[in-house]
Design an enzyme around this catalytic site. Structure first.
Site: not given
Ligand code: 5GP
Length: 183
Positions: A102-103, A106, A155, A168
């Site tokens: 996963e990046d 959250d 964020f 990205r």
């Protein structure tokens, strides 16, 4: 002038720090899976593509690579909690060691869904590696086996993570600051 506005992006994690941490994660992961049988790295699209590309080269094992496409945010910055599968794995993972890549975790809602979904496919084991973790927002108890960096509740963009579908391709992790978009 680069393709982004440097005055509107505060760097949180430099490219060099990413490289070093990912090399260490790769060694750690290699040590866990060496001699254990088949390993499949499952990248969660789109955000993990860059991390997975670097991580897989830091793992000294003949791993398979596959992808799951999910979308939980749309273009908003708040998790909706609704996970939409946009692309499934190309091959069964039954009997194989699966590592979800996963990046960012959250709220953890996306991961909770992915773990529930993949565990029904009878893998030999199922673990999770995330580049980033925001502990402030975690709403569930999914175990994170490998974590690159714990970060504050902001964020973040770059290194695979998007700002309204763009940026990205930033080589570092940053935060949009000031007025307006960072490009
Ligand atoms: P969760 O379900 O854990 O709340 O969110 C997981 C997904 O939301 C991530 O895979 C990522 O796509 C997106 N996300 C969460 N936090 C951020 C962030 O700070 N920046 C960006 N660009 N995406 C995020």
């Amino acid at each position: 002038m680069p393709f982004y506005d440097p005055k509107k992006i505060e760097v949180m994690i430099e490219a060099e720090a990413l490289r070093e941490r990912i090399a260490a994660l790769g060694r750690e992961i290699g040590d866990v899976y060496r001699g254990q049988g088949e390993l499949v790295l499952v990248g969660v699209l789109k955000g993990s593509f860059m991390f997975l590309a670097d991580l897989c080269r830091a793992i000294d094992l003949p791993a398979e690579i596959d992808f799951l496409g999910v979308s939980s945010y749309g273009d908003a910055e708040e998790s909706s909690g609704i996970v939409q599968v946009t692309q499934d794995l190309t091959k069964p993972v039954e009997g194989k060691h699966v590592l979800i890549v996963e990046d960012i975790v959250d709220t953890g809602l996306t991961l909770q869904y992915l773990v529930a979904n993949l565990s029904t496919r009878r893998p030999a084991s199922l673990r999770v590696c995330t580049l980033l973790h925001k502990p402030a927002n975690c709403k569930n108890e999914v175990k994170l086996d490998f974590v690159g960096f714990e970060i504050p509740d902001r964020f973040v963009i770059g290194y695979g993570l998007d700002y309204k579908s763009k940026l990205r391709n930033l080589p570092f992790i940053g935060v949009n600051v000031g007025e307006g978009p960072p490009f």
